[in-house]
Structure formats: C-alpha cells, structure tokens
Write a protein that holds these residues in place. Structure first.
Motif, PDB file in Angstrom:
ATOM      1  N   ALA A  40       1.376   7.908  -4.791  1.00 36.64           N
ATOM      2  CA  ALA A  40       1.837   7.425  -3.509  1.00 36.64           C
ATOM      3  C   ALA A  40       1.680   8.898  -2.565  1.00 36.64           C
ATOM      4  O   ALA A  40       2.184  10.019  -3.107  1.00 36.64           O
ATOM      5  CB  ALA A  40       3.427   6.955  -3.266  1.00 36.64           C
ATOM      6  N   ASP A  41       0.899   8.888  -1.481  1.00 38.42           N
ATOM      7  CA  ASP A  41       0.787   9.941  -0.699  1.00 38.42           C
ATOM      8  C   ASP A  41       1.312   9.384   0.464  1.00 38.42           C
ATOM      9  O   ASP A  41       0.982   8.203   1.106  1.00 38.42           O
ATOM     10  CB  ASP A  41      -0.683  10.048  -0.676  1.00 38.42           C
ATOM     11  CG  ASP A  41      -1.075  11.130   0.166  1.00 38.42           C
ATOM     12  OD1 ASP A  41      -1.024  11.172   1.456  1.00 38.42           O
ATOM     13  OD2 ASP A  41      -1.274  12.315  -0.445  1.00 38.42           O
ATOM     14  N   SER A  42       1.916  10.053   1.357  1.00 39.16           N
ATOM     15  CA  SER A  42       2.524   9.990   2.558  1.00 39.16           C
ATOM     16  C   SER A  42       1.522   9.780   3.848  1.00 39.16           C
ATOM     17  O   SER A  42       1.834   9.039   4.808  1.00 39.16           O
ATOM     18  CB  SER A  42       3.446  11.262   2.919  1.00 39.16           C
ATOM     19  OG  SER A  42       2.585  12.159   3.311  1.00 39.16           O
TER      20      SER A  42
ATOM     21  N   ALA B  36       8.598  -0.940  -3.071  1.00 33.51           N
ATOM     22  CA  ALA B  36       9.592  -0.502  -2.113  1.00 33.51           C
ATOM     23  C   ALA B  36       9.945   1.066  -2.133  1.00 33.51           C
ATOM     24  O   ALA B  36      10.184   1.709  -1.114  1.00 33.51           O
ATOM     25  CB  ALA B  36      11.146  -0.992  -2.589  1.00 33.51           C
ATOM     26  N   LYS B  37       9.560   1.690  -3.424  1.00 36.02           N
ATOM     27  CA  LYS B  37       9.565   3.114  -3.406  1.00 36.02           C
ATOM     28  C   LYS B  37       8.443   3.645  -2.956  1.00 36.02           C
ATOM     29  O   LYS B  37       8.399   4.578  -2.371  1.00 36.02           O
ATOM     30  CB  LYS B  37       9.450   3.347  -5.155  1.00 36.02           C
ATOM     31  CG  LYS B  37      11.013   3.111  -5.672  1.00 36.02           C
ATOM     32  CD  LYS B  37      11.129   3.906  -6.564  1.00 36.02           C
ATOM     33  CE  LYS B  37      12.451   3.735  -7.543  1.00 36.02           C
ATOM     34  NZ  LYS B  37      13.510   4.354  -7.093  1.00 36.02           N
ATOM     35  N   VAL B  38       7.397   3.029  -3.044  1.00 32.44           N
ATOM     36  CA  VAL B  38       6.005   3.515  -2.268  1.00 32.44           C
ATOM     37  C   VAL B  38       6.408   3.593  -0.732  1.00 32.44           C
ATOM     38  O   VAL B  38       5.967   4.547  -0.230  1.00 32.44           O
ATOM     39  CB  VAL B  38       5.057   2.777  -2.467  1.00 32.44           C
ATOM     40  CG1 VAL B  38       3.559   3.028  -2.048  1.00 32.44           C
ATOM     41  CG2 VAL B  38       4.576   3.063  -4.023  1.00 32.44           C
ATOM     42  N   ALA B  39       6.821   2.376  -0.279  1.00 34.45           N
ATOM     43  CA  ALA B  39       7.077   2.468   1.023  1.00 34.45           C
ATOM     44  C   ALA B  39       8.194   3.435   1.548  1.00 34.45           C
ATOM     45  O   ALA B  39       8.108   3.790   2.841  1.00 34.45           O
ATOM     46  CB  ALA B  39       7.618   0.844   1.544  1.00 34.45           C
ATOM     47  N   GLU B  40       9.138   3.663   0.892  1.00 35.73           N
ATOM     48  CA  GLU B  40       9.709   4.975   1.244  1.00 35.73           C
ATOM     49  C   GLU B  40       9.135   6.244   1.269  1.00 35.73           C
ATOM     50  O   GLU B  40       9.643   7.007   2.293  1.00 35.73           O
ATOM     51  CB  GLU B  40      11.036   5.098   0.100  1.00 35.73           C
ATOM     52  CG  GLU B  40      11.817   3.999   0.048  1.00 35.73           C
ATOM     53  CD  GLU B  40      12.982   4.317  -1.264  1.00 35.73           C
ATOM     54  OE1 GLU B  40      12.997   5.448  -1.893  1.00 35.73           O
ATOM     55  OE2 GLU B  40      13.833   3.478  -1.505  1.00 35.73           O
TER      56      GLU B  40
END
Length: 64
Positions: free
Chosen positions: A22-24, A42-46
């Motif tokens: 995951a990259d912001s 959900a963790k990626v979306a955070e």
C-alpha cells in the motif's frame, strides 16, 4: 502499483501482500478477483487517504 498488478495477475494478491505494498499516493485500486478481505481493504484505506475508486468484483470481500 505495478507490483500489486503482478501479484494480482499471478493470483497472489491477498491481505498481507496488499497491506505491505500500500502506497499513500494510490487513487485507484483494482483488487478484483483477489483474496483481499474486508479487513485487508480497511487497512489499505487507512494508509491510502487519496483512494477514490476500488474495483472489488469477484474478490474475497463480503457484499452488503
């Protein structure tokens, strides 16, 4: 994003992989046909605050 696409194409995309990649800066995410679950997304979306679109067709997600 290219590594995530390769993992997806090889049917290796799951929660552990997508969270570690995951990259912001991601704005669009295609996890269709993967084993990514609700908690993984959900963790990626955070961490990806700029996500605007996510393709979840045929994924491990539950539809409500």
């Amino acid at each position: 994003m290219a590594i995530a696409a390769i993992a997806k194409r090889r049917k290796l995309l799951n929660d552990e992989v997508i969270i570690s990649l995951a990259d912001s800066s991601w704005e669009i995410l295609d996890i269709s046909g993967s084993d990514v679950t609700d908690s993984g997304l959900a963790k990626v979306a955070e961490s990806c605050k700029f996500l605007r679109a996510v393709d979840i067709r045929y994924s491990g997600l539950k539809y409500y």
